[in-house]
Design a protein around this motif. Structure first.
Motif, mmCIF file in Angstrom:
data_model
loop_
_atom_site.group_PDB
_atom_site.id
_atom_site.type_symbol
_atom_site.label_atom_id
_atom_site.label_comp_id
_atom_site.label_asym_id
_atom_site.label_seq_id
_atom_site.Cartn_x
_atom_site.Cartn_y
_atom_site.Cartn_z
ATOM 1 N N UNK A 73 28.419 51.097 45.932
ATOM 2 C CA UNK A 73 29.357 50.003 45.664
ATOM 3 C C UNK A 73 28.766 49.080 44.602
ATOM 4 N N UNK A 74 29.554 48.819 43.567
ATOM 5 C CA UNK A 74 29.098 47.926 42.495
ATOM 6 C C UNK A 74 30.138 46.832 42.291
ATOM 7 N N UNK A 75 29.699 45.715 41.739
ATOM 8 C CA UNK A 75 30.604 44.613 41.458
ATOM 9 C C UNK A 75 31.459 44.932 40.236
ATOM 10 N N UNK A 76 32.682 44.424 40.242
ATOM 11 C CA UNK A 76 33.609 44.587 39.118
ATOM 12 C C UNK A 76 34.042 43.202 38.642
ATOM 13 N N UNK A 77 33.954 42.983 37.337
ATOM 14 C CA UNK A 77 34.351 41.709 36.742
ATOM 15 C C UNK A 77 35.487 41.946 35.762
ATOM 16 N N UNK A 78 36.560 41.199 35.910
ATOM 17 C CA UNK A 78 37.718 41.327 35.026
ATOM 18 C C UNK A 78 37.540 40.418 33.815
ATOM 19 N N UNK A 79 37.582 41.007 32.608
ATOM 20 C CA UNK A 79 37.369 40.238 31.385
ATOM 21 C C UNK A 79 38.467 40.537 30.363
ATOM 22 N N UNK A 80 38.843 39.525 29.597
ATOM 23 C CA UNK A 80 39.773 39.710 28.487
ATOM 24 C C UNK A 80 38.960 40.008 27.234
ATOM 25 N N UNK A 81 39.166 41.176 26.647
ATOM 26 C CA UNK A 81 38.351 41.598 25.506
ATOM 27 C C UNK A 81 39.140 41.632 24.191
ATOM 28 N N UNK A 82 40.439 41.391 24.275
ATOM 29 C CA UNK A 82 41.312 41.406 23.088
ATOM 30 C C UNK A 82 42.566 40.648 23.465
ATOM 31 N N UNK A 86 51.525 38.353 22.880
ATOM 32 C CA UNK A 86 52.338 39.064 23.873
ATOM 33 C C UNK A 86 51.525 40.017 24.751
ATOM 34 N N UNK A 87 50.219 40.050 24.587
ATOM 35 C CA UNK A 87 49.419 40.983 25.394
ATOM 36 C C UNK A 87 47.955 40.579 25.398
ATOM 37 N N UNK A 88 47.325 40.761 26.535
ATOM 38 C CA UNK A 88 45.871 40.651 26.663
ATOM 39 C C UNK A 88 45.329 42.001 27.099
ATOM 40 N N UNK A 89 44.217 42.392 26.528
ATOM 41 C CA UNK A 89 43.567 43.639 26.940
ATOM 42 C C UNK A 89 42.466 43.286 27.925
ATOM 43 N N UNK A 90 42.595 43.784 29.149
ATOM 44 C CA UNK A 90 41.626 43.488 30.194
ATOM 45 C C UNK A 90 40.653 44.642 30.358
ATOM 46 N N UNK A 91 39.395 44.287 30.562
ATOM 47 C CA UNK A 91 38.380 45.289 30.886
ATOM 48 C C UNK A 91 37.847 45.006 32.283
ATOM 49 N N UNK A 92 37.734 46.056 33.083
ATOM 50 C CA UNK A 92 37.156 45.934 34.416
ATOM 51 C C UNK A 92 35.700 46.398 34.322
ATOM 52 N N UNK A 93 34.848 45.439 34.051
ATOM 53 C CA UNK A 93 33.434 45.740 33.788
ATOM 54 C C UNK A 93 32.689 45.970 35.098
ATOM 55 N N UNK A 94 32.076 47.123 35.198
ATOM 56 C CA UNK A 94 31.356 47.492 36.416
ATOM 57 C C UNK A 94 29.868 47.229 36.239
ATOM 58 N N UNK A 95 29.247 46.711 37.265
ATOM 59 C CA UNK A 95 27.813 46.407 37.209
ATOM 60 C C UNK A 95 27.007 47.665 37.500
ATOM 61 N N UNK A 96 27.064 48.621 36.570
ATOM 62 C CA UNK A 96 26.321 49.878 36.734
ATOM 63 C C UNK A 96 24.896 49.694 36.213
ATOM 64 N N UNK A 132 35.306 53.688 32.218
ATOM 65 C CA UNK A 132 35.234 52.295 31.801
ATOM 66 C C UNK A 132 36.673 51.882 31.489
ATOM 67 N N UNK A 133 37.334 51.244 32.458
ATOM 68 C CA UNK A 133 38.779 51.076 32.426
ATOM 69 C C UNK A 133 39.198 49.787 31.716
ATOM 70 N N UNK A 134 40.187 49.946 30.828
ATOM 71 C CA UNK A 134 40.851 48.817 30.175
ATOM 72 C C UNK A 134 42.354 48.977 30.421
ATOM 73 N N UNK A 135 43.076 47.847 30.484
ATOM 74 C CA UNK A 135 44.516 47.929 30.699
ATOM 75 C C UNK A 135 45.231 46.850 29.902
ATOM 76 N N UNK A 136 46.417 47.188 29.421
ATOM 77 C CA UNK A 136 47.251 46.220 28.712
ATOM 78 C C UNK A 136 47.915 45.289 29.727
ATOM 79 N N UNK A 137 47.712 43.997 29.549
ATOM 80 C CA UNK A 137 48.305 43.004 30.436
ATOM 81 C C UNK A 137 49.376 42.258 29.635
#
Length: 425
Positions: A73-82, A86-96, A132-137
Motif C-alpha cells: 500500500x502506497x500513498x496517492x497524491x492528487x496534483x494538477x499538472x496542466x 475548460x480542463x485541468x489535467x490531474x495526476x495521481x502521484x504514487x509514493x513508489x 502512472x495515471x493522469x485524467x482530464x478533469x
C-alpha cells in the motif's frame, strides 16, 4: 428563460429542503423514542428522500489516497499538472520507492457529456497499481466566465494534443465513451504532422466511432431531430449569478433527464428500495444507494458550441467514418495512423454505444500493423460496465494492462509527415 425558471424553482424549495433535513435528523436521533419504530423511520426516510430528490449535487471528490503497488500500500497524491480554462489535467502521484522502474504513463480522457470526471473514479482506482495515471478533469461550463472565450470540438482535440505534449513521449491514451472520436482525431492529426509525441497505444472504450452500426435510441434521436432542433430546444444561457453568466450552454440537468428517462423504471425501483432500506434500518444498502446517486446526479453544463458540433459531427453527419471530419480546415485521416497500437473494448449489452460502433475504429486505421490491433467484447455488461464494476476490474483491466505493456517503448515506424489536406476554398 427555462434555465432561470429551473434556478428559481431550486431556490424556492430551499426552505422545504432545510425543513426536511431537520425532520430527518430529529427522527434519526437515537434519543428520540420514535427513531426506533417503523413509523419514525418512515418519516425520516420520507424526509431524506425529498431532500435528496430536490437538491443540487456538487462535484464529488476523487478521494483516492491509497493504492496497492507491488503488493504494498502506497500513498496517492492528487496534483494538477496542466491547466486551461475548460480542463485541468490531474495526476495521481504514487509514493513508489525511488529507483523503481517507472510504470507506463496513462492519460485517461474522461467524457465531457454531462457527468464529472469523477464518474471514472473506479477506472482510475483500477489502473493505479499498473500505471502512472493522469485524467482530464473537465470544468463545468457555467463556471467559466465569457472572457475566457469559447470551447468547441476543435478546441477539445487541441487540448488532447497539448496534454500529450505535456506528458511527453511513450504515453498511452485511454478514451472512455464520448472522447473516443476526438482522441482518434487527435492521434490521426499528430501522425499526419509527424508529431514525435504521438501516444504508444490508444484504447477506445464504448465510444461512438460509427453510430450507423447497431444504432441505439441516443443515435436515432439525433438523426431524427437534426442539429437545428437541438439548437432551438436544448441550448440555454447560464443564469445569474454564476461566473459563466450569459454563456450559451447545454445544461447538465437536461442531460441527466435524458439519461434517467431511458431507464426510468430502474430509477423508480432503486428509490423505492432505498426508502425500504431506511425503514428496515439496512444501513449498508442505503449507503450504497447514496454513493451511487451522489455521483450519478452530479452533472455539469457543456458549452453550446462543443455540444452542437459534437452532435452534428458524430451523430448526424457521421463525419469521421465517412472521411469528412475536419479540424480547423485540415482533414482527419485515420489511415495516417501507423505508430500507435489500437485496442477497442465494448460491452455486450451497451445501450449507449451499440455493439460494433467502437470496433469500427479498426476499419478506419488500416495502416496500423495487423499485430497491433486488438478488440474485446465484455459479455453481460452495459455501458457503465465497460469502464467500472467487478467485471471491468477482473476481466477488462488485465487486458488493457497487458496491451499497453506489450506496446510501450516500441520503435516507431519511420514516416515523413504527409502534405496537409485543407478544406476547399
Amino acid at each position: 428563460m427555462f434555465y432561470q425558471f429551473y434556478e428559481l424553482n431550486h431556490a424556492a424549495l430551499q426552505p422545504a429542503r432545510l425543513y426536511a433535513d431537520a425532520t430527518r435528523m430529529f427522527y434519526n436521533n437515537p434519543l428520540n423514542p420514535f427513531a426506533h419504530t417503523p413509523w419514525g423511520r418512515s418519516v425520516a426516510a420520507t424526509a431524506e428522500l425529498f431532500e435528496r430528490m430536490t437538491r443540487r449535487y456538487s462535484k464529488p471528490p476523487f478521494g483516492l489516497t491509497k493504492a496497492v503497488v507491488d503488493w504494498k500500500s502506497v500513498d496517492v497524491t492528487e496534483k494538477t499538472v496542466w491547466s486551461r480554462p475548460f480542463c485541468n489535467l490531474l495526476r495521481f502521484e504514487r509514493a513508489v520507492p525511488a529507483g523503481r522502474r517507472p510504470d507506463p504513463k496513462l492519460l485517461i480522457v474522461a467524457p465531457m457529456s454531462g457527468h464529472y470526471a469523477t464518474l471514472l473514479r473506479g477506472t482510475v482506482e483500477a489502473m493505479l497499481p499498473h500505471a502512472d495515471v493522469h485524467i482530464t478533469d473537465w470544468v463545468d461550463a457555467r463556471m467559466v466566465p465569457l472572457s475566457d472565450g469559447s470551447f468547441d470540438l476543435d478546441d477539445y482535440i487541441d487540448y488532447i494534443v497539448d496534454m500529450l505534449h505535456a506528458l511527453g513521449p511513450d504515453t498511452h491514451v485511454m478514451a472512455v465513451c464520448q472522447p473516443s472520436v476526438p482522441v482518434l482525431a487527435a492521434v490521426a492529426l499528430m501522425e499526419t504532422r509527424g508529431d514525435p509525441f504521438v501516444p504508444s497505444t490508444m484504447t477506445l472504450m464504448g465510444g461512438p466511432i460509427d453510430t450507423r452500426r447497431n444504432p441505439t435510441a441516443v443515435n436515432l434521436l439525433a438523426e431524427e431531430k437534426g442539429i437545428d432542433w437541438f439548437r432551438d430546444n436544448v441550448i440555454m444561457q447560464a443564469p445569474w449569478p454564476v461566473p459563466g453568466f450569459g454563456r450559451e450552454v447545454y445544461p447538465g440537468f437536461l442531460q441527466l433527464s435524458g439519461f434517467m428517462s431511458m431507464n426510468l423504471d430502474r430509477h423508480i425501483i432503486a428509490h423505492k428500495d432505498f426508502f425500504m432500506h431506511l425503514v428496515k434500518h439496512d444501513g449498508d444498502s442505503a449507503e450504497k444507494h447514496r454513493d451511487f446517486y451522489d455521483e450519478y446526479l452530479a452533472v455539469m453544463d457543456l458549452t453550446a458550441e462543443f455540444y452542437l458540433q459534437t452532435v452534428d459531427t458524430v451523430f448526424v453527419r457521421h463525419a469521421l467514418p465517412k472521411g469528412e471530419m475536419m479540424h480547423r480546415g485540415m482533414a482527419i485521416d485515420p489511415s495516417d495512423i501507423r505508430n500507435v497500437a489500437l485496442f477497442t473494448v465494448e460491452g455486450e449489452n451497451d445501450d449507449i454505444s451499440g455493439l460494433g460502433q467502437t470496433q469500427a475504429a479498426h476499419d478506419l486505421c488500416v495502416n496500423i500493423p495487423a499485430d497491433r490491433h486488438a478488440h474485446y467484447v465484455q459479455p453481460a455488461v452495459g455501458h457503465y460496465g465497460v469502464f467500472n464494476g467487478s467485471r471491468f476490474r477482473s476481466e477488462i483491466v488485465p487486458r488493457i494492462v497487458d496491451f499497453i505493456t506489450s506496446y510501450g517503448r516500441r520503435t516507431r515506424v519511420a514516416v515523413k509527415p504527409k502534405l496537409v489536406r485543407t478544406a476547399k476554398k
